[in-house]
Design an enzyme around this catalytic site. Structure first.
Site, PDB file in Angstrom:
ATOM      1  N   CYS A  92       0.828  -1.218   0.000  1.00  0.00           N
ATOM      2  CA  CYS A  92       0.000   0.000   0.000  1.00  0.00           C
ATOM      3  C   CYS A  92       0.858   1.261   0.000  1.00  0.00           C
ATOM      4  O   CYS A  92       0.305   2.381  -0.074  1.00  0.00           O
ATOM      5  CB  CYS A  92      -0.911   0.037   1.229  1.00  0.00           C
ATOM      6  SG  CYS A  92      -1.819  -1.473   1.526  1.00  0.00           S
ATOM      7  N   HIS A 110      -5.935   2.171   5.530  1.00  0.00           N
ATOM      8  CA  HIS A 110      -6.538   1.311   4.505  1.00  0.00           C
ATOM      9  C   HIS A 110      -7.241   0.172   5.228  1.00  0.00           C
ATOM     10  O   HIS A 110      -6.611  -0.525   6.026  1.00  0.00           O
ATOM     11  CB  HIS A 110      -5.434   0.766   3.585  1.00  0.00           C
ATOM     12  CG  HIS A 110      -5.888  -0.298   2.637  1.00  0.00           C
ATOM     13  ND1 HIS A 110      -7.051  -0.207   1.909  1.00  0.00           N
ATOM     14  CD2 HIS A 110      -5.336  -1.489   2.292  1.00  0.00           C
ATOM     15  CE1 HIS A 110      -7.194  -1.288   1.162  1.00  0.00           C
ATOM     16  NE2 HIS A 110      -6.168  -2.090   1.381  1.00  0.00           N
ATOM     17  N   HIS A 112     -10.072  -3.257   5.012  1.00  0.00           N
ATOM     18  CA  HIS A 112     -10.793  -4.235   4.203  1.00  0.00           C
ATOM     19  C   HIS A 112     -12.174  -4.465   4.806  1.00  0.00           C
ATOM     20  O   HIS A 112     -12.723  -5.562   4.720  1.00  0.00           O
ATOM     21  CB  HIS A 112     -10.015  -5.550   4.150  1.00  0.00           C
ATOM     22  CG  HIS A 112      -8.858  -5.543   3.201  1.00  0.00           C
ATOM     23  ND1 HIS A 112      -8.256  -6.690   2.745  1.00  0.00           N
ATOM     24  CD2 HIS A 112      -8.191  -4.527   2.614  1.00  0.00           C
ATOM     25  CE1 HIS A 112      -7.262  -6.380   1.928  1.00  0.00           C
ATOM     26  NE2 HIS A 112      -7.185  -5.066   1.830  1.00  0.00           N
ATOM     27  N   GLU A 139     -26.734  12.047  10.558  1.00  0.00           N
ATOM     28  CA  GLU A 139     -25.966  12.879  11.487  1.00  0.00           C
ATOM     29  C   GLU A 139     -24.459  12.620  11.406  1.00  0.00           C
ATOM     30  O   GLU A 139     -23.642  13.543  11.456  1.00  0.00           O
ATOM     31  CB  GLU A 139     -26.469  12.638  12.920  1.00  0.00           C
ATOM     32  CG  GLU A 139     -25.703  13.376  14.012  1.00  0.00           C
ATOM     33  CD  GLU A 139     -25.904  14.889  13.965  1.00  0.00           C
ATOM     34  OE1 GLU A 139     -26.798  15.361  13.232  1.00  0.00           O
ATOM     35  OE2 GLU A 139     -25.141  15.584  14.658  1.00  0.00           O
ATOM     36  N   HIS A 191     -12.861  -4.556  -2.439  1.00  0.00           N
ATOM     37  CA  HIS A 191     -11.576  -4.572  -1.738  1.00  0.00           C
ATOM     38  C   HIS A 191     -11.650  -3.838  -0.392  1.00  0.00           C
ATOM     39  O   HIS A 191     -11.391  -4.440   0.648  1.00  0.00           O
ATOM     40  CB  HIS A 191     -10.532  -3.952  -2.678  1.00  0.00           C
ATOM     41  CG  HIS A 191      -9.147  -3.927  -2.153  1.00  0.00           C
ATOM     42  ND1 HIS A 191      -8.027  -3.859  -2.963  1.00  0.00           N
ATOM     43  CD2 HIS A 191      -8.655  -3.919  -0.893  1.00  0.00           C
ATOM     44  CE1 HIS A 191      -6.940  -3.845  -2.242  1.00  0.00           C
ATOM     45  NE2 HIS A 191      -7.288  -3.875  -0.965  1.00  0.00           N
TER      46      HIS A 191
HETATM   47  C1  LIG Z   1      -5.145 -10.242   2.395  1.00  0.00           C
HETATM   48  S1  LIG Z   1      -3.887  -9.738   1.322  1.00  0.00           S
HETATM   49  C2  LIG Z   1      -4.197  -8.035   1.126  1.00  0.00           C
HETATM   50  C3  LIG Z   1      -3.171  -7.297   0.311  1.00  0.00           C
HETATM   51  O1  LIG Z   1      -3.175  -7.786  -0.984  1.00  0.00           O
HETATM   52  C4  LIG Z   1      -3.484  -5.830   0.274  1.00  0.00           C
HETATM   53  O2  LIG Z   1      -4.772  -5.609  -0.257  1.00  0.00           O
HETATM   54  C5  LIG Z   1      -3.413  -5.145   1.605  1.00  0.00           C
HETATM   55  O3  LIG Z   1      -4.292  -4.423   1.985  1.00  0.00           O
HETATM   56  C6  LIG Z   1      -2.245  -5.274   2.496  1.00  0.00           C
HETATM   57  O4  LIG Z   1      -1.046  -5.298   1.815  1.00  0.00           O
HETATM   58  P1  LIG Z   1       0.322  -5.408   2.633  1.00  0.00           P
HETATM   59  O5  LIG Z   1       1.387  -5.433   1.601  1.00  0.00           O
HETATM   60  O6  LIG Z   1       0.269  -6.673   3.464  1.00  0.00           O
HETATM   61  O7  LIG Z   1       0.380  -4.205   3.540  1.00  0.00           O
HETATM   62 ZN   LIG Z   2      -5.869  -3.942   0.616  1.00  0.00          ZN
END
Ligand SMILES: CSC[C@@H](O)[C@@H](O)C(=O)COP(=O)(O)O
Ligand SMILES: [Zn+2]
Length: 228
Positions: A92, A110, A112, A139, A191
């Site tokens: 990232c 970031h 998920h 709100e 994602h």
């Molecule tokens: C579950 S693998 C997720 C990765 O591909 C990526 O999307 C992520 O968010 C984290 O990447 P990383 O390189 O481990 O910091």
């Molecule tokens: Zn990711």
């Protein structure tokens, strides 16, 4: 050969101050893990302090990291001042860098989060692949800085398409930042989301507000309630 300075700069990550970025990243990721934001090694957080960027390693359990696992990059040269052995910097990193360099962010998160992912899928199904996530008159929208010239009643978050490699998201993330100059977040279809803020406190609370809104939006959709 000169000793590799990038491995020996341990002082950059050793601090008894709980607010030191190397300590904060570990603490935040432990909290984010409990929210389902950084499970299974996905997601992460990066902090800028002056000209130093603190970056977690790639592919590690983000909730188990220690401050000594942190990479430190020089903001201007983009060279690593500290590089823990046998680890790679987070994939990232170029996306975090875009938040620091293009938005003057102090922290980028970031996640998920499943709520964010579901929001991207609902927007695609309901409004098409080019639509942003939009919701109004909730709100918690006040937890996110409002767009210039707007009353803050409506929230809009752009969505970019996922790519096979995290790094390859950079171009479209930067394009979304250009197209939506007031946004503090960009969703990534199927994602998750990137959220940034001027400092750690703002990035964290904005990310929390957004996640609350995405969860609410999913539940509203299930009940047949309109977002706007
Ligand atoms: C579950 S693998 C997720 C990765 O591909 C990526 O999307 C992520 O968010 C984290 O990447 P990383 O390189 O481990 O910091
Ligand atoms: Zn990711």
């Amino acid at each position: 050969m000169a000793p590799s300075s990038d491995q020996s700069n341990d002082h950059l990550v050793h601090s008894s101050d709980p607010h030191h970025p190397a300590n904060l990243i570990c603490e935040l990721c432990r909290k984010f893990y409990t929210l389902g934001w950084v499970t299974g090694t996905g997601g992460g957080t990066s902090i800028r302090q002056h000209d130093h960027l603190f970056i977690a390693p790639s592919g590690v359990q983000k909730e188990l990291m220690e401050p000594t696992d942190m990479f430190v990059m020089d903001f201007h040269s983009r060279e690593y001042l500290r590089r823990p052995p046998n680890l790679k910097p987070s994939a990232c990193t170029p996306l975090f860098y875009a938040a620091f360099s293009k938005r003057g962010a102090g922290c980028c998160i970031h996640t998920h989060s499943q709520w964010a992912v579901l929001a991207t899928l609902l927007v695609e199904r309901e409004f098409g692949a080019n639509a942003c996530f939009e919701i109004e008159r909730i709100e918690q929208i006040k937890g996110i800085p409002k767009r210039r010239g707007e009353d803050g009643k409506r929230l809009r978050v752009p969505i970019i398409e996922n790519t096979a490699r995290e790094e390859d998201l950079t171009e479209s993330l930067e394009a979304a930042m250009e197209k939506y100059p007031d946004t503090y977040a960009v969703l990534v279809r199927r994602h998750g989301i990137y959220v940034w803020g001027d400092n750690v406190h703002r990035a964290k609370t904005q990310c929390e507000s957004l996640d609350y809104i995405f969860q609410l939006a999913v539940e509203m959709k299930k009940l047949g309630l309109p977002w706007t």
